[in-house]
Write a protein that holds these residues in place. Structure first.
Motif, PDB file in Angstrom:
ATOM      1  N   GLY A  43      22.638 -20.460  -5.855  1.00 49.79           N
ATOM      2  CA  GLY A  43      23.671 -21.006  -4.990  1.00 49.79           C
ATOM      3  C   GLY A  43      25.040 -20.562  -5.453  1.00 49.79           C
ATOM      4  O   GLY A  43      25.186 -19.870  -6.462  1.00 49.79           O
ATOM      5  N   SER A  44      26.048 -20.996  -4.750  1.00 48.86           N
ATOM      6  CA  SER A  44      27.428 -20.685  -5.096  1.00 48.86           C
ATOM      7  C   SER A  44      27.769 -21.263  -6.463  1.00 48.86           C
ATOM      8  O   SER A  44      27.218 -22.287  -6.885  1.00 48.86           O
ATOM      9  N   LYS A  45      28.702 -20.622  -7.146  1.00 51.24           N
ATOM     10  CA  LYS A  45      29.106 -21.130  -8.460  1.00 51.24           C
ATOM     11  C   LYS A  45      29.724 -22.525  -8.364  1.00 51.24           C
ATOM     12  O   LYS A  45      29.768 -23.265  -9.340  1.00 51.24           O
ATOM     13  N   TRP A  46      30.165 -22.913  -7.176  1.00 45.49           N
ATOM     14  CA  TRP A  46      30.760 -24.241  -6.989  1.00 45.49           C
ATOM     15  C   TRP A  46      29.715 -25.353  -7.057  1.00 45.49           C
ATOM     16  O   TRP A  46      30.062 -26.523  -7.253  1.00 45.49           O
ATOM     17  N   THR A  47      28.444 -25.015  -6.894  1.00 40.95           N
ATOM     18  CA  THR A  47      27.408 -26.047  -6.965  1.00 40.95           C
ATOM     19  C   THR A  47      27.252 -26.606  -8.377  1.00 40.95           C
ATOM     20  O   THR A  47      26.647 -27.666  -8.552  1.00 40.95           O
ATOM     21  N   VAL A  48      27.812 -25.916  -9.374  1.00 46.35           N
ATOM     22  CA  VAL A  48      27.732 -26.407 -10.754  1.00 46.35           C
ATOM     23  C   VAL A  48      28.486 -27.723 -10.917  1.00 46.35           C
ATOM     24  O   VAL A  48      28.232 -28.491 -11.839  1.00 46.35           O
TER      25      VAL A  48
END
Length: 141
Positions: A43-48
């Motif tokens: 997924g996008s790095k923002w899902t972290v």
């Protein structure tokens, strides 16, 4: 007091790790592993940011419950008074806060650093949660 400090430190580490990942050069990160410990979705790095937020929300909710033991649905006991049971139940919630926070933040970090260990952390968290619940529920009776 130490349990609270451990939980807050874990939350801070989780958010710091999320900031490092978001500011880093990774565009996608692993977000799911299968039963064999293999990454099967990205997924996008923002899902972290999701796990530290979920961990914080669960910490806050359990902190609220910790301060409201009168809301607990406790079993009737002939050996322990309601007040004694509430004290035990508060200890249970304190431990569940620590275990949940540590487990979610460990999963967040390991998912990116070494995904094959995530399954072991999840299993360990489940076993610890079960042990703590059984220990304090038996103590209430």
């Amino acid at each position: 007091m130490i349990k609270k400090a451990i939980s807050i430190l874990a939350l801070l580490i989780g958010f710091a790790f999320a900031i490092v990942v978001v500011c880093g050069d990774m565009e996608t990160i692993p977000i799911h592993i299968n039963i064999y410990g293999e990454i099967d979705d990205y997924g996008s790095k923002w899902t972290v940011v999701c796990l530290p937020v979920v961990s914080t929300l669960s910490y806050l909710l359990m902190s609220w419950f910790e301060r409201k033991p009168q809301l607990y649905n406790l079993p009737t006991s002939h050996r322990k008074s309601r007040a004694e049971q509430e004290k035990i139940a508060v200890k249970l919630v304190e431990w569940l806060k620590v275990i949940t926070t540590l487990m979610l933040i460990a999963i967040e970090v390991l998912m990116i650093v070494q995904a094959d260990l995530v399954l072991w952390i999840a299993i360990t968290g489940i076993i610890l949660t079960g042990y703590v619940c059984i220990k304090y529920i038996r103590e209430m009776k």
